[in-house]
Structure formats: structure tokens, C-alpha cells
Design an enzyme around this catalytic site. Sequence first.
Site, PDB file in Angstrom:
ATOM      1  N   TRP A   1       0.828  -1.215   0.000  1.00 13.04           N
ATOM      2  CA  TRP A   1       0.000   0.000   0.000  1.00 13.04           C
ATOM      3  C   TRP A   1       0.858   1.259   0.000  1.00 13.04           C
ATOM      4  O   TRP A   1       0.560   2.227  -0.692  1.00 13.04           O
ATOM      5  CB  TRP A   1      -0.993  -0.014   1.162  1.00 13.04           C
TER       6      TRP A   1
ATOM      7  N   ASP B   1      -1.408   6.925   6.462  1.00 15.41           N
ATOM      8  CA  ASP B   1      -2.469   6.044   5.989  1.00 15.41           C
ATOM      9  C   ASP B   1      -2.716   5.037   7.106  1.00 15.41           C
ATOM     10  O   ASP B   1      -1.863   4.198   7.388  1.00 15.41           O
ATOM     11  CB  ASP B   1      -2.023   5.337   4.698  1.00 15.41           C
TER      12      ASP B   1
ATOM     13  N   LYS C   1     -12.859  -0.996   7.148  1.00 14.82           N
ATOM     14  CA  LYS C   1     -12.285  -2.037   8.006  1.00 14.82           C
ATOM     15  C   LYS C   1     -12.813  -1.821   9.427  1.00 14.82           C
ATOM     16  O   LYS C   1     -13.755  -2.477   9.828  1.00 14.82           O
ATOM     17  CB  LYS C   1     -10.773  -2.004   7.930  1.00 14.82           C
TER      18      LYS C   1
HETATM   19  N1  PMP Z   1      -4.093   1.544   2.383  1.00 15.59           N
HETATM   20  C1  PMP Z   1      -4.159   0.405   3.098  1.00 15.59           C
HETATM   21  C2  PMP Z   1      -3.204   0.214   4.228  1.00 15.59           C
HETATM   22  C3  PMP Z   1      -5.116  -0.557   2.767  1.00 15.59           C
HETATM   23  O1  PMP Z   1      -5.188  -1.689   3.470  1.00 15.59           O
HETATM   24  C4  PMP Z   1      -6.001  -0.329   1.692  1.00 15.59           C
HETATM   25  C5  PMP Z   1      -7.084  -1.329   1.308  1.00 15.59           C
HETATM   26  N2  PMP Z   1      -6.992  -2.572   1.746  1.00 15.59           N
HETATM   27  C6  PMP Z   1      -5.875   0.852   0.972  1.00 15.59           C
HETATM   28  C7  PMP Z   1      -4.925   1.773   1.352  1.00 15.59           C
HETATM   29  C8  PMP Z   1      -6.777   1.157  -0.192  1.00 15.59           C
HETATM   30  O2  PMP Z   1      -8.017   1.440   0.303  1.00 15.59           O
HETATM   31  P1  PMP Z   1      -9.289   1.716  -0.614  1.00 15.59           P
HETATM   32  O3  PMP Z   1      -9.745   0.406  -1.113  1.00 15.59           O
HETATM   33  O4  PMP Z   1     -10.244   2.377   0.361  1.00 15.59           O
HETATM   34  O5  PMP Z   1      -8.870   2.644  -1.684  1.00 15.59           O
END
Ligand code: PMP
Length: 362
Positions: free
Chosen positions: A103, A172, A196
Site C-alpha cells: 500500500w 495512511d 475495516k
Molecule cells: N491503504 C491500506 C493500508 C489498505 O489496506 C487499503 C485497502 N486494503 C488501501 C490503502 C486502499 O483502500 P481503498 O480500497 O479504500 O482505496
Amino acid sequence: MSKRVFNFGAGPCTLPLSALEEAQQEFTNYMDSGMSVIELSHRGKEYDQTHTEAMALAKEIFGAPEDFEVMFIQGGASMQFSMIPMNLLADGEKAAYIDCGAWSGKALKDATYYGDAYAAWSGKDEKYTRMPKNSEIKLQPNTRYLHITTNETIGGIRTIEWPEVDVPLVADMSSDFMTRPIPWEKFDIVYGGAQKNLGPAGMAVVFIRKSILDKTNKNIGGYLRFDIQCKKESLYNTPPVFAIYMMGKVLKWMKSLGGLKEIEKRADEKAAVVYEAIDGSNGYYNCPVAKENRSVMNIVFRLPTEELEAKLIKEATAAGFIGLKGHRDVGGCRASCYNAMSMEGVQALKAFMGKFHQENPA
Ligand code: PMP
């Protein structure tokens, strides 16, 4: 299926049953309006109350200081990967990223489209099994912010040592949102997808330091501007009303438990049960992550062979333990233990893992 399963999925994921039941009960006639929440005008009094309460509760539960505002923005955490550099980076400024997994890698890549973004540390050579120590973070001159991913959902690692740097942090927190108190004084922005710990998919929840809003970029589209989103209290356009409504219920549930301190305690206790199942297995289950950076939300583990992993996932699913397959990029198994996962759920998983080991020796 007549009963609820134990959902260990990484997100969307398990949510508090009481919040789901409350929504079910009031769904077709919300607040005596004769309509559901998804039929109401977002400018009407019922929605206004729902929206305002969710905002206030988000700040209260996370302990955000006066100088922070909260925004509900569509596009999930992924859109923040662009919105943050678009808003924050001025000419000649750079953005530093801790590259600690999938991520953070995506966040860094997206930032390069809007400015000069670089990795201030990378865990790639160590297969993303730990977070950096403070002394390993190397910032370049003219760095506007350091972006951290406090919990890498796929790799199963989390930040323990908050970086000691002389630039603001942007975090994040998608997969450990509101699971522990944070040192707000270090941050300019804290954000994450809601799907989550906070509710259904459909938005990112973004906390921003109000005093930086005069300096954010003004030459970008209205929806993408943090200053406009704040000024309009996330009602610049039609907001993701269902996600906000459900989040309000989840936040109320968190408050009823006793708030962040209690949530942190429960998260640590639940994770300890799953790690006991791993560490007590004489190496049958193996967590590849450095002990000090083990995530309490996403617990990753391997078995002696991929065949055994597939068998475990299949048998677990049949026994009512859902979502244990590791991310497709890394394989293995992953038990996500978000806020709404119960102690009963992790204890049942531990017992299942013990029994599976006995029945399927290496
Ligand atoms: N950052 C992290 C740490 C994640 O776990 C995720 C999704 N699993 C995201 C960003 C992306 O999130 P989204 O699907 O809301 O764009």
C-alpha cells in the site's frame, strides 16, 4: 446460512452485530421520516443530524485535538494517494514515503505524478517484514511531509516507533484506524478507508490540521480541495450517506465499549491469542514478520506447504472461519482481527488451528 460466521476478511470485514441490527430495524423508516436513510435528502434535518453526529463522534473517539477537522471523502484511501500530494506539495517541495509494503508503494507511486516523491526508507530487500528504526529514515532537503502506512494490511506489519523527524507526518491508517491513541502533534493528515474498522466501503475518513488549509493548493478541482471539503463540512456534493450513517453506529458502539483505550486493550489481547496459536505450534505455523512489528489487525502466517495452507483455508471455511486466505500477491494465510472481531472468534480460531495441526502433521 442461519448463523453469523467468524469473518477474518481483510476488508470489507466484520462489523458490530448491534450496529447491523439497529440499521436493519430502522431501515425502512429512519427517524420517523417514513423513508430509509438512503432515500432522504442529504440537505434535510434527519440527515444533517446523522452527518453532524458522525463527525463529532469520529473526532471524539480518536481524540483529535481542536486544530483538526474531519472529512468524509469518496474514492477510498486510494484517492487520498493523489489528493494528498495534489493539495500539499508546492513548487520545489518534496514528499517522503516510508516504503514498507504494497500500500505504501502505491501511495508513493501516485505521489510521483504530482511532484517529487521519494522513498525515505525501503523494506523491499527484506521482503517488507519490518518497519524502519528512526535512525534509518533519510529525509532530503525541502521535504514537505513524511508519509507513513501505520499498518501494512498485506504484509501484516505495523509501526510501533512513531518517526522522530522534523517534518509533519501524513499517515495512511486504513487497516488500524482508531485502534490506539496517536501522537497528534506529529501529524498534518491522518486518513484511511472506512471499510475495516469504521463501517462499510464508500469513503475515506480524513483528519486534517486546520492551520495548514490556507497553504493547500487552490488550482485543483473543487471536490479535490481539502480547504473546500472542510469549509463545506463534507457536504460540497452528495456525500456517501449510507457509509456515514453506518459509521455513526459503529462509532457509538466503540464509545459504548469505553473508547480507544479499551479498544486498544482488546485488540492486543485478541492478537495475542492468535500469535499464541502460531508461536506455540513448534514452527508448524510461522509468522514471517519481525516480532516488534507484528500487526495486531492483520496476522499473517504460513504452514509447512502450500497444499496444507489450501487445506486449512478450505476446512476453516467449512467450519465457519471466513477470509483466512492471504492476499493473492503474497499467498499464505491471514487472520484479520479488526475492532468488531470478538474474543470468542479468535479463541475459536486458535482451537481450530490446534486441531488442524494435530490432524495434519507436517
Ligand atoms: N491503504 C491500506 C493500508 C489498505 O489496506 C487499503 C485497502 N486494503 C488501501 C490503502 C486502499 O483502500 P481503498 O480500497 O479504500 O482505496
